[in-house]
Design a protein around this motif. Structure first.
Motif, PDB file in Angstrom:
ATOM      1  N   HIS A  91       0.825  -1.208   0.000  1.00  0.00           N
ATOM      2  CA  HIS A  91       0.000   0.000   0.000  1.00  0.00           C
ATOM      3  C   HIS A  91       0.863   1.263   0.000  1.00  0.00           C
ATOM      4  CE1 HIS A  91      -3.602   2.374   0.638  1.00  0.00           C
ATOM      5  NE2 HIS A  91      -2.958   3.013   1.606  1.00  0.00           N
ATOM      6  N   SER A  92       1.895   1.312   0.843  1.00  0.00           N
ATOM      7  CA  SER A  92       2.740   2.505   0.913  1.00  0.00           C
ATOM      8  C   SER A  92       3.521   2.710  -0.385  1.00  0.00           C
ATOM      9  CB  SER A  92       3.689   2.450   2.113  1.00  0.00           C
ATOM     10  OG  SER A  92       4.687   1.473   1.926  1.00  0.00           O
ATOM     11  N   VAL A  93       3.973   1.624  -1.001  1.00  0.00           N
ATOM     12  CA  VAL A  93       4.695   1.716  -2.264  1.00  0.00           C
ATOM     13  C   VAL A  93       3.767   2.218  -3.367  1.00  0.00           C
ATOM     14  CG1 VAL A  93       5.839   0.344  -4.057  1.00  0.00           C
ATOM     15  CG2 VAL A  93       6.431   0.012  -1.660  1.00  0.00           C
ATOM     16  N   MET A  94       2.541   1.705  -3.378  1.00  0.00           N
ATOM     17  CA  MET A  94       1.569   2.142  -4.376  1.00  0.00           C
ATOM     18  C   MET A  94       1.294   3.639  -4.240  1.00  0.00           C
ATOM     19  SD  MET A  94      -2.232   0.620  -5.219  1.00  0.00           S
ATOM     20  CE  MET A  94      -1.653  -1.039  -5.353  1.00  0.00           C
ATOM     21  N   GLU A  95       1.191   4.106  -3.014  1.00  0.00           N
ATOM     22  CA  GLU A  95       0.965   5.536  -2.783  1.00  0.00           C
ATOM     23  C   GLU A  95       2.135   6.369  -3.306  1.00  0.00           C
ATOM     24  OE1 GLU A  95       0.222   5.896   1.420  1.00  0.00           O
ATOM     25  OE2 GLU A  95      -1.946   5.727   1.132  1.00  0.00           O
ATOM     26  N   GLY A 100       4.200  10.094  -7.220  1.00  0.00           N
ATOM     27  CA  GLY A 100       5.332  10.488  -8.041  1.00  0.00           C
ATOM     28  C   GLY A 100       5.144  10.245  -9.527  1.00  0.00           C
ATOM     29  N   ARG A 101       4.066   9.579  -9.891  1.00  0.00           N
ATOM     30  CA  ARG A 101       3.744   9.271 -11.288  1.00  0.00           C
ATOM     31  C   ARG A 101       4.871   8.497 -11.986  1.00  0.00           C
ATOM     32  NH1 ARG A 101      -0.603  11.348 -13.547  1.00  0.00           N
ATOM     33  NH2 ARG A 101       0.369  11.619 -15.578  1.00  0.00           N
ATOM     34  N   PHE A 102       5.356   7.454 -11.299  1.00  0.00           N
ATOM     35  CA  PHE A 102       6.343   6.571 -11.907  1.00  0.00           C
ATOM     36  C   PHE A 102       5.908   5.129 -11.698  1.00  0.00           C
ATOM     37  CE2 PHE A 102       7.872   7.845  -7.707  1.00  0.00           C
ATOM     38  CZ  PHE A 102       8.104   6.635  -7.082  1.00  0.00           C
ATOM     39  N   ARG A 103       6.474   4.227 -12.508  1.00  0.00           N
ATOM     40  CA  ARG A 103       6.006   2.846 -12.531  1.00  0.00           C
ATOM     41  C   ARG A 103       7.015   1.815 -12.054  1.00  0.00           C
ATOM     42  NH1 ARG A 103       4.383   2.188 -18.527  1.00  0.00           N
ATOM     43  NH2 ARG A 103       6.257   3.390 -18.741  1.00  0.00           N
ATOM     44  N   HIS A 104       8.242   2.245 -11.761  1.00  0.00           N
ATOM     45  CA  HIS A 104       9.282   1.309 -11.322  1.00  0.00           C
ATOM     46  C   HIS A 104      10.002   1.890 -10.115  1.00  0.00           C
ATOM     47  CE1 HIS A 104       8.557   0.402 -15.561  1.00  0.00           C
ATOM     48  NE2 HIS A 104       8.770  -0.842 -15.194  1.00  0.00           N
ATOM     49  N   ILE A 117      10.655  -3.286  -8.160  1.00  0.00           N
ATOM     50  CA  ILE A 117       9.252  -3.656  -8.317  1.00  0.00           C
ATOM     51  C   ILE A 117       8.573  -2.655  -9.236  1.00  0.00           C
ATOM     52  CG2 ILE A 117       9.042  -4.917  -6.153  1.00  0.00           C
ATOM     53  CD1 ILE A 117       7.675  -2.502  -4.946  1.00  0.00           C
ATOM     54  N   SER A 118       7.584  -3.138  -9.942  1.00  0.00           N
ATOM     55  CA  SER A 118       6.811  -2.285 -10.842  1.00  0.00           C
ATOM     56  C   SER A 118       5.417  -2.095 -10.261  1.00  0.00           C
ATOM     57  CB  SER A 118       6.709  -2.933 -12.224  1.00  0.00           C
ATOM     58  OG  SER A 118       5.863  -4.071 -12.166  1.00  0.00           O
ATOM     59  N   ILE A 119       4.718  -1.132 -10.806  1.00  0.00           N
ATOM     60  CA  ILE A 119       3.342  -0.906 -10.355  1.00  0.00           C
ATOM     61  C   ILE A 119       2.511  -2.159 -10.628  1.00  0.00           C
ATOM     62  CG2 ILE A 119       2.547   0.200 -12.485  1.00  0.00           C
ATOM     63  CD1 ILE A 119       1.545   1.233  -8.900  1.00  0.00           C
ATOM     64  N   GLY A 120       2.826  -2.880 -11.694  1.00  0.00           N
ATOM     65  CA  GLY A 120       2.122  -4.132 -11.977  1.00  0.00           C
ATOM     66  C   GLY A 120       2.314  -5.167 -10.894  1.00  0.00           C
ATOM     67  N   ASP A 121       3.551  -5.264 -10.384  1.00  0.00           N
ATOM     68  CA  ASP A 121       3.833  -6.198  -9.286  1.00  0.00           C
ATOM     69  C   ASP A 121       3.012  -5.835  -8.051  1.00  0.00           C
ATOM     70  OD1 ASP A 121       5.881  -7.421 -10.839  1.00  0.00           O
ATOM     71  OD2 ASP A 121       7.393  -6.047 -10.018  1.00  0.00           O
ATOM     72  N   ARG A 126      -1.639  -6.544  -4.321  1.00  0.00           N
ATOM     73  CA  ARG A 126      -2.809  -5.985  -3.637  1.00  0.00           C
ATOM     74  C   ARG A 126      -4.082  -6.736  -4.025  1.00  0.00           C
ATOM     75  NH1 ARG A 126      -4.109  -4.371   0.288  1.00  0.00           N
ATOM     76  NH2 ARG A 126      -5.621  -2.817  -0.326  1.00  0.00           N
ATOM     77  N   MET A 127      -4.203  -7.113  -5.278  1.00  0.00           N
ATOM     78  CA  MET A 127      -5.375  -7.871  -5.729  1.00  0.00           C
ATOM     79  C   MET A 127      -5.430  -9.227  -5.020  1.00  0.00           C
ATOM     80  SD  MET A 127      -7.138  -5.959  -7.678  1.00  0.00           S
ATOM     81  CE  MET A 127      -8.284  -7.131  -8.311  1.00  0.00           C
TER      82      MET A 127
END
Length: 144
Positions: A91-95, A100-104, A117-121, A126-127
Motif C-alpha cells: 500500500h505505501s509503495v503504491m501511494e 510520483g507518477r512513476f512505474r518502477h 518492483i513495478s506498479i504491476g507487481d 494488492r489484488m
C-alpha cells in the motif's frame, strides 16, 4: 503484504542495470530485448545512481530527434530516485508510485540494491490480498 514478499514471488529475480556512460541506444536495446520498462543506473557500488525508463528515452527523442540515442544514459536518467525497502507495505509503495507518477521502484536494503518492483507487481499483490480478505469475510459470514 510487504515488498520482500512481492519481490520473492517474482519469476525473475535479476535486476537489469546499466552504466551511466552507456548510450541511450544501448539502453533501448536492453529494454526491448528484456521486455522491461526501466533500467537501474548502477553507481558501481551496489547502489543506484539513477533510473532510466522508456518514457525518459521517448521524451528525449521527441525533444531532440533520433540523434540523441548516441547520448549517454546520464543525460536522460532520473537522478533523484525514490526507493523502497523490503519491509515497506504494498500500500505505501503504491501511494509513492501514484504520487510520483512513476512505474518502477528500486528496492534498497542497507544501502544496497536488492530488487526492483513495478506498479504491476504491486497491483497484483494488492489484488491477491483483496481476494484473500474477501474469502475470509465470506467464511466468517457463513460461520465456517
Amino acid at each position: 503484504m510487504n515488498v520482500r514478499k512481492i519481490i520473492g514471488e517474482k519469476p525473475i529475480q535479476t535486476v537489469e542495470t546499466i552504466s551511466a556512460q552507456e548510450t541511450l541506444s544501448a539502453a533501448a536495446a536492453i529494454l526491448a530485448q528484456k521486455k522491461i520498462g526501466a533500467l537501474i543506473v548502477a553507481d558501481g557500488r551496489d547502489g543506484v545512481a539513477g533510473i532510466l525508463s522508456e518514457r525518459d528515452i521517448v521524451r528525449r527523442i521527441a525533444a531532440e530527434g533520433g540523434a540523441c540515442l548516441m547520448s549517454p544514459v546520464a543525460s536522460a536518467m532520473t537522478k533523484t530516485v525514490i526507493a523502497c525497502e523490503p519491509t515497506d507495505t504494498a500500500h505505501s509503495v503504491m501511494e509513492k508510485m501514484t504520487a510520483g507518477r512513476f512505474r518502477h521502484m528500486p528496492v534498497m536494503e542497507e544501502g544496497r540494491l536488492v530488487g526492483v518492483i513495478s506498479i504491476g507487481d504491486v497491483v497484483k499483490a494488492r489484488m491477491a490480498e483483496i481476494v484473500m480478505e474477501n474469502r475470509a469475510m465470506e467464511e466468517m459470514i457463513k460461520g465456517n
